[in-house]
Motif scaffolding. Structure first.
Motif, PDB file in Angstrom:
ATOM      1  N   ARG A  33     -22.661 -13.576  -6.552  1.00 59.85           N
ATOM      2  CA  ARG A  33     -23.133 -12.193  -6.320  1.00 59.85           C
ATOM      3  C   ARG A  33     -22.318 -11.226  -6.357  1.00 59.85           C
ATOM      4  O   ARG A  33     -21.060 -10.834  -7.289  1.00 59.85           O
ATOM      5  N   ARG A  59     -25.450 -13.221   2.132  1.00 60.59           N
ATOM      6  CA  ARG A  59     -24.819 -12.948   0.892  1.00 60.59           C
ATOM      7  C   ARG A  59     -25.306 -11.609   0.352  1.00 60.59           C
ATOM      8  O   ARG A  59     -24.718 -10.376   0.325  1.00 60.59           O
ATOM      9  N   ALA A  60     -26.305 -11.539   0.955  1.00 57.06           N
ATOM     10  CA  ALA A  60     -26.738 -10.167   0.648  1.00 57.06           C
ATOM     11  C   ALA A  60     -26.339  -8.943   1.699  1.00 57.06           C
ATOM     12  O   ALA A  60     -26.512  -7.569   1.633  1.00 57.06           O
ATOM     13  N   PHE A  79     -19.758   2.129   1.610  1.00 58.53           N
ATOM     14  CA  PHE A  79     -18.763   3.182   1.836  1.00 58.53           C
ATOM     15  C   PHE A  79     -18.902   4.703   2.536  1.00 58.53           C
ATOM     16  O   PHE A  79     -19.897   5.141   2.620  1.00 58.53           O
ATOM     17  N   TYR A  91      -6.986  -4.775   3.393  1.00 57.05           N
ATOM     18  CA  TYR A  91      -8.496  -4.827   4.475  1.00 57.05           C
ATOM     19  C   TYR A  91      -7.813  -5.644   4.904  1.00 57.05           C
ATOM     20  O   TYR A  91      -7.464  -6.301   5.891  1.00 57.05           O
ATOM     21  N   LYS A 106     -12.637 -11.761  -1.954  1.00 53.51           N
ATOM     22  CA  LYS A 106     -12.392 -10.425  -2.039  1.00 53.51           C
ATOM     23  C   LYS A 106     -14.132  -9.544  -3.322  1.00 53.51           C
ATOM     24  O   LYS A 106     -13.778 -10.609  -4.114  1.00 53.51           O
ATOM     25  N   GLY A 117      -3.548  -5.124   0.108  1.00 52.35           N
ATOM     26  CA  GLY A 117      -4.635  -5.390  -1.277  1.00 52.35           C
ATOM     27  C   GLY A 117      -3.329  -5.617  -2.720  1.00 52.35           C
ATOM     28  O   GLY A 117      -2.504  -5.861  -2.619  1.00 52.35           O
ATOM     29  N   LEU A 120     -20.343 -10.562   7.529  1.00 47.25           N
ATOM     30  CA  LEU A 120     -19.105 -11.045   7.183  1.00 47.25           C
ATOM     31  C   LEU A 120     -20.126 -12.739   7.782  1.00 47.25           C
ATOM     32  O   LEU A 120     -20.314 -12.622   8.456  1.00 47.25           O
ATOM     33  N   VAL A 137     -27.845  -4.861  -5.361  1.00 52.97           N
ATOM     34  CA  VAL A 137     -27.372  -6.452  -5.333  1.00 52.97           C
ATOM     35  C   VAL A 137     -28.363  -8.132  -6.008  1.00 52.97           C
ATOM     36  O   VAL A 137     -28.986  -7.738  -5.733  1.00 52.97           O
ATOM     37  N   GLU A 143     -23.402  -8.958   2.317  1.00 53.37           N
ATOM     38  CA  GLU A 143     -22.285  -8.898   1.761  1.00 53.37           C
ATOM     39  C   GLU A 143     -21.953  -7.268   1.680  1.00 53.37           C
ATOM     40  O   GLU A 143     -21.139  -6.604   0.468  1.00 53.37           O
ATOM     41  N   THR A 144     -23.209  -6.909   0.868  1.00 52.55           N
ATOM     42  CA  THR A 144     -22.840  -4.968   0.682  1.00 52.55           C
ATOM     43  C   THR A 144     -22.093  -4.658   1.195  1.00 52.55           C
ATOM     44  O   THR A 144     -22.334  -4.310   2.116  1.00 52.55           O
ATOM     45  N   GLN A 145     -20.996  -4.053   0.667  1.00 50.92           N
ATOM     46  CA  GLN A 145     -20.034  -2.708   0.575  1.00 50.92           C
ATOM     47  C   GLN A 145     -20.702  -1.605   1.050  1.00 50.92           C
ATOM     48  O   GLN A 145     -21.586  -0.583  -0.108  1.00 50.92           O
ATOM     49  N   LYS A 187     -15.901  -6.535   8.500  1.00 48.73           N
ATOM     50  CA  LYS A 187     -14.995  -6.803   6.481  1.00 48.73           C
ATOM     51  C   LYS A 187     -14.857  -4.723   6.649  1.00 48.73           C
ATOM     52  O   LYS A 187     -16.174  -4.647   6.824  1.00 48.73           O
ATOM     53  N   TYR A 218     -10.715  -8.646   7.564  1.00 51.48           N
ATOM     54  CA  TYR A 218     -12.033  -9.543   7.725  1.00 51.48           C
ATOM     55  C   TYR A 218     -12.616  -9.810   9.779  1.00 51.48           C
ATOM     56  O   TYR A 218     -13.161 -10.470   9.862  1.00 51.48           O
ATOM     57  N   LEU A 254     -28.271 -11.649  -6.320  1.00 47.44           N
ATOM     58  CA  LEU A 254     -27.623 -12.491  -5.839  1.00 47.44           C
ATOM     59  C   LEU A 254     -27.867 -14.373  -6.903  1.00 47.44           C
ATOM     60  O   LEU A 254     -27.465 -15.398  -6.347  1.00 47.44           O
ATOM     61  N   SER A 264     -18.805   9.478  -3.230  1.00 49.16           N
ATOM     62  CA  SER A 264     -18.085   7.927  -2.532  1.00 49.16           C
ATOM     63  C   SER A 264     -18.996   6.806  -3.310  1.00 49.16           C
ATOM     64  O   SER A 264     -20.088   7.907  -4.804  1.00 49.16           O
ATOM     65  N   LEU A 265     -19.149   6.218  -3.079  1.00 51.29           N
ATOM     66  CA  LEU A 265     -19.860   5.626  -3.960  1.00 51.29           C
ATOM     67  C   LEU A 265     -21.518   4.589  -3.764  1.00 51.29           C
ATOM     68  O   LEU A 265     -21.247   4.662  -1.539  1.00 51.29           O
ATOM     69  N   TYR A 307     -12.552  -2.370   4.586  1.00 50.27           N
ATOM     70  CA  TYR A 307     -11.159  -2.458   3.226  1.00 50.27           C
ATOM     71  C   TYR A 307     -10.731  -0.550   3.167  1.00 50.27           C
ATOM     72  O   TYR A 307     -11.728   0.529   3.774  1.00 50.27           O
ATOM     73  N   TYR A 364     -23.173  -7.058  -7.757  1.00 54.67           N
ATOM     74  CA  TYR A 364     -23.328  -5.049  -7.516  1.00 54.67           C
ATOM     75  C   TYR A 364     -23.152  -4.441  -8.283  1.00 54.67           C
ATOM     76  O   TYR A 364     -21.694  -4.043  -8.962  1.00 54.67           O
ATOM     77  N   TYR A 409     -22.886   0.188  -7.979  1.00 52.33           N
ATOM     78  CA  TYR A 409     -23.151   0.925  -6.971  1.00 52.33           C
ATOM     79  C   TYR A 409     -23.337   2.665  -7.926  1.00 52.33           C
ATOM     80  O   TYR A 409     -22.245   2.369  -9.393  1.00 52.33           O
TER      81      TYR A 409
END
Lengths: 112, 116
Positions: free
Chosen positions: A31, B100-101, B107, B48, A99, B58, B96, A48, B103-105, B31, B50, A50, A42-43, B33, A33, A35
């Protein structure tokens, strides 16, 4: 330990030109990413990726992932001034709890 | 569109003061952060979580603490602010989940802190 390296870290280019930003990472991952960050902001999530061979495109930006080479690229086609920003790649480990590790970012400046 | 909020957006404070930076998200993400970022530079993960009652340090020792009593809330506290804490603080969240898509953070807008 997962490490992420971007290059170049700084890039100044002319409008209309094509260029590629590279993101290498050190351990197995599925995975990745990309940004974008504008100055003082911000970001913002761009892509994405995968799976091996994944390719995504949005306007003049195209991202790809080669998990065997542990490499992702962000290609800019016919750059325009509005694409000036800092671009970060980030990589997650194989485990769900790993992480997400960010690269140092590529500061892109597009000259009119 | 992500719904993640940070307050205050800007803060100027004197050395030695205790401050708390707020971060809230309405997406139900497990999740969360905290990152520290100097202008135009790389992100450093400072804390961070969970999930509720889960917090981890961190990579950057920042002399700060966090708590996660509610899923949507992840405040960061500096017990005694110093000029070296001057920076931008970014909060992020992600699911979580098995996909997996997801799990994009996402902000938040960030808090710019200046310690005099």
């Amino acid at each position: 330990e997962l490490k992420v390296e971007q290059n170049p870290l700084f890039l100044s280019m002319q409008e209309g030109k094509n260029y590629t930003i590279y993101c290498n990472y050190s351990t197995t991952s599925d995975r990745l990413y990309w940004y974008r960050q504008d100055p003082g902001k911000s970001l913002e999530s761009l892509f994405v990726l995968l799976s091996n061979g994944a390719v995504k495109q949005e306007g003049r930006l195209m991202a790809s992932l080669d998990t065997k080479a542990r490499l992702s690229t962000l290609h800019i086609t016919a750059a325009v001034h509005d694409l000036s920003a800092t671009y970060f790649c980030a990589v997650g480990g194989m485990n769900r709890d790993d992480k997400i590790i960010f690269g140092k970012g590529t500061r892109l400046h597009i000259l009119p | 569109e992500a719904d993640i909020y940070q307050t205050p957006r800007y803060l100027v404070i004197g050395t030695g003061k205790k401050i708390t930076l707020e971060c809230s998200q309405t997406m139900g993400h497990d999740k969360m952060y905290w990152y520290q970022q100097d202008p135009g530079m790389e992100l450093h993960l400072i804390h961070y979580s969970y999930g509720v009652n889960s917090t981890e340090k961190g990579d950057l020792s920042s002399e700060s603490t966090v708590s996660r009593i509610r899923t949507e809330h992840f405040p960061l506290t500096l017990e005694s602010a110093r000029p070296s804490h001057t920076s931008q603080y970014l909060c992020a969240s992600s699911e979580l989940g098995s996909g997996r898509a997801r799990e994009t953070q996402y902000f938040g807008p960030g808090t710019r802190l200046l310690v005099l």
